[in-house]
Scaffold this motif. Structure first.
Motif, mmCIF file in Angstrom:
data_model
loop_
_atom_site.group_PDB
_atom_site.id
_atom_site.type_symbol
_atom_site.label_atom_id
_atom_site.label_comp_id
_atom_site.label_asym_id
_atom_site.label_seq_id
_atom_site.Cartn_x
_atom_site.Cartn_y
_atom_site.Cartn_z
ATOM 1 N N GLU A 242 0.819 -1.213 0.000
ATOM 2 C CA GLU A 242 0.000 0.000 0.000
ATOM 3 C C GLU A 242 0.851 1.261 0.000
ATOM 4 O OE1 GLU A 242 -2.543 -0.227 3.340
ATOM 5 O OE2 GLU A 242 -3.788 -1.852 2.531
ATOM 6 N N THR A 243 2.024 1.198 0.595
ATOM 7 C CA THR A 243 2.896 2.369 0.671
ATOM 8 C C THR A 243 3.940 2.388 -0.437
ATOM 9 O OG1 THR A 243 4.336 1.170 2.243
ATOM 10 C CG2 THR A 243 2.607 2.581 3.160
ATOM 11 N N GLY A 244 3.847 1.442 -1.366
ATOM 12 C CA GLY A 244 4.752 1.445 -2.502
ATOM 13 C C GLY A 244 6.083 0.765 -2.280
ATOM 14 N N GLU A 245 6.231 0.058 -1.155
ATOM 15 C CA GLU A 245 7.487 -0.631 -0.877
ATOM 16 C C GLU A 245 7.439 -2.058 -1.407
ATOM 17 O OE1 GLU A 245 8.381 -0.466 3.241
ATOM 18 O OE2 GLU A 245 8.426 1.721 3.338
ATOM 19 N N THR A 246 8.625 -2.642 -1.533
ATOM 20 C CA THR A 246 8.736 -4.003 -2.047
ATOM 21 C C THR A 246 8.303 -5.014 -0.986
ATOM 22 O OG1 THR A 246 10.596 -3.337 -3.416
ATOM 23 C CG2 THR A 246 10.309 -5.698 -3.055
ATOM 24 N N GLU A 247 7.529 -6.019 -1.392
ATOM 25 C CA GLU A 247 7.176 -7.094 -0.475
ATOM 26 C C GLU A 247 8.392 -7.982 -0.245
ATOM 27 O OE1 GLU A 247 3.703 -9.195 -1.639
ATOM 28 O OE2 GLU A 247 2.622 -7.385 -2.229
ATOM 29 N N ARG A 248 8.500 -8.535 0.953
ATOM 30 C CA ARG A 248 9.685 -9.303 1.319
ATOM 31 C C ARG A 248 9.289 -10.636 1.957
ATOM 32 N NH1 ARG A 248 13.953 -5.874 0.845
ATOM 33 N NH2 ARG A 248 13.326 -3.698 0.574
ATOM 34 N N PHE A 249 10.201 -11.590 1.847
ATOM 35 C CA PHE A 249 10.013 -12.858 2.536
ATOM 36 C C PHE A 249 11.156 -13.053 3.518
ATOM 37 C CE2 PHE A 249 12.370 -13.922 -1.363
ATOM 38 C CZ PHE A 249 13.470 -14.586 -0.840
ATOM 39 N N VAL A 250 10.976 -14.018 4.411
ATOM 40 C CA VAL A 250 11.967 -14.282 5.455
ATOM 41 C C VAL A 250 12.268 -15.777 5.472
ATOM 42 C CG1 VAL A 250 12.533 -14.077 7.907
ATOM 43 C CG2 VAL A 250 11.016 -12.386 6.832
ATOM 44 N N THR A 251 13.504 -16.155 5.220
ATOM 45 C CA THR A 251 13.894 -17.545 5.448
ATOM 46 C C THR A 251 14.193 -17.696 6.934
ATOM 47 O OG1 THR A 251 16.274 -17.215 5.105
ATOM 48 C CG2 THR A 251 14.913 -17.624 3.147
#
Length: 399
Positions: A242-251
């Motif tokens: 929503e704020t235009g940032e990149t989605e991230r994942f966590v190993t």
């Protein structure tokens, strides 16, 4: 890829002390007043003598205008002002005694006054900037203490020593995360690596840690703990989108020490641990590996916990890829298992010291990723940690 070494003897605390008073006063007074006066007097005498020897053909005294600029780098505003006044007196005195043209003398005096004033202004700006940096460092320390707890951490089932080294020299926290929580269901541990670097990675890591701390105490099943962290990362990604940032994942690896034989592990796309036992180090084979946290919707399979061996007297080392993906000047990867095998009979803090020093030497002090390592062992009698202090945060080495 995560939230980024300090020299081995100092690589030991997640919560670093606040800024030093000298730093808070902006790096002032690195040179004592008497030492400064002595050097200034000796330099003045040398320049005056050389100026007298060279005569009017090569006047050297005007070159003293560089002294306030040099003083602005190392001295306080008061010291720099004193140097500027001294230089003005010497130059004015020498020009008064000279027989040069009026405009030549006026130009030299004016140039000296301007250069001296600029030196004082530069010194004041340096100290103001250093003060702001000291305040930011203090805020970073406070933030770090909220995100990552100091090590070692001792619970009823586990003693966790560790090493934490953010890649950024001016940061105490990067994208690698860890936590150890005592719960009614035993000790729960997480170590993770957030995709990407910088403040967005820290935000995702903080979301994962907050969810883990709550779920570790609330949830009876270890898989439910991992699922709760998954939900938190998904919510964080939704907000980021929503704020235009990149989605991230966590190993991540989520471990449960419940007092029974072995250790429960939920592997969320992370590197397998190493078992240190009987002077040997061996990779632990994990048969159940799921997708990283934040990506469960891409997989139709539920996460599964499996139990691995944890013999009496053994230790488990969990880590992030800042260790295994470190490279030397030729691009070769760090021989992690080979080196670890030579230290496996040592106490956990000594293993971490050796690993940190060896990583520093192997990479030539150039790191490409954050480093987080935990060595998990059973606590000694009385629940106290090993007699050696446990490491945690490492400062960036001098480059």
């Amino acid at each position: 890829m995560v939230m980024g070494l300090r020299r081995p003897s100092a690589a030991r605390r997640v919560s670093l002390p606040g800024p030093d008073p000298g730093e808070t006063s902006a790096g002032a007074a690195r040179i004592g007043n008497w030492a400064l006066a002595l050097w200034l007097l000796l330099l003045t005498v040398a320049v005056v003598l050389l100026d007298a020897l060279t005569g009017n053909d090569l006047p050297l005294i005007p070159l003293m205008v560089v002294l306030p600029a040099l003083a602005s780098v190392f001295c306080t505003v008061r010291q720099t002002t004193a140097v500027a006044v001294w230089v003005m007196l010497i130059v004015v005195g020498s020009r008064i005694a000279s027989t040069g043209e009026f405009w030549d003398v006026a130009f030299i005096l004016g140039f000296t006054a301007i250069a001296s004033a600029l030196g004082v202004v530069a010194c004041a700006a340096r100290i103001r900037h250093a003060t702001e940096v000291a305040r930011l460092r203090s805020a970073a320390v406070a933030l770090q203490r909220q995100i990552l707890r100091p090590l070692p951490i001792v619970t009823r089932q586990v003693c966790a020593h560790g090493l934490y080294a953010p890649i950024e020299e001016d940061r105490f926290v990067g994208g690698d995360i860890y936590e150890v929580v005592q719960s009614p269901h035993g000790t729960r541990v997480i170590i993770g690596d957030v995709q990407g670097k910088g403040l967005p990675a820290i935000g995702a890591g903080f979301a994962a840690l907050g969810a883990f701390r709550e779920a570790a105490v609330r949830e009876r099943e270890l898989c439910a703990v991992a699922d709760a962290v998954e939900d938190a990362v998904v919510r964080h990604n939704a907000f980021s989108a929503e704020t235009g940032e990149t989605e991230r994942f966590v190993t991540a690896l989520v471990l449960g020490f419940d007092g029974e034989e072995g250790v429960q592990v939920v592997n969320c796309g992370h590197l397998p641990p190493r078992l240190l036992h009987d002077g040997q180090a061996s990779a632990v084979t994990l048969h159940e590996t799921s997708v990283p946290l934040g990506m469960a919707e891409l997989s139709g399979e539920a996460r599964v916990a499996e139990r691995i061996a944890f013999p009496e007297g053994a230790a488990l080392m969990v880590y992030t890829d800042g260790v295994t993906e470190a490279r030397d000047a030729n691009g070769a990867f760090y021989p992690f298992d080979e080196r670890l095998g030579t230290w496996s009979d040592r106490e956990p803090p000594l293993i971490l010291d050796a690993l940190l020093a060896d990583l520093e030497d192997f990479s030539g002090g150039v790191r490409r990723d954050d480093v987080a390592v935990l060595v998990l062992s059973r606590p000694r009698e009385g629940g106290s940690p090993s007699p050696h202090p446990g490491p945690a945060v490492a400062e960036s080495p001098t480059k």
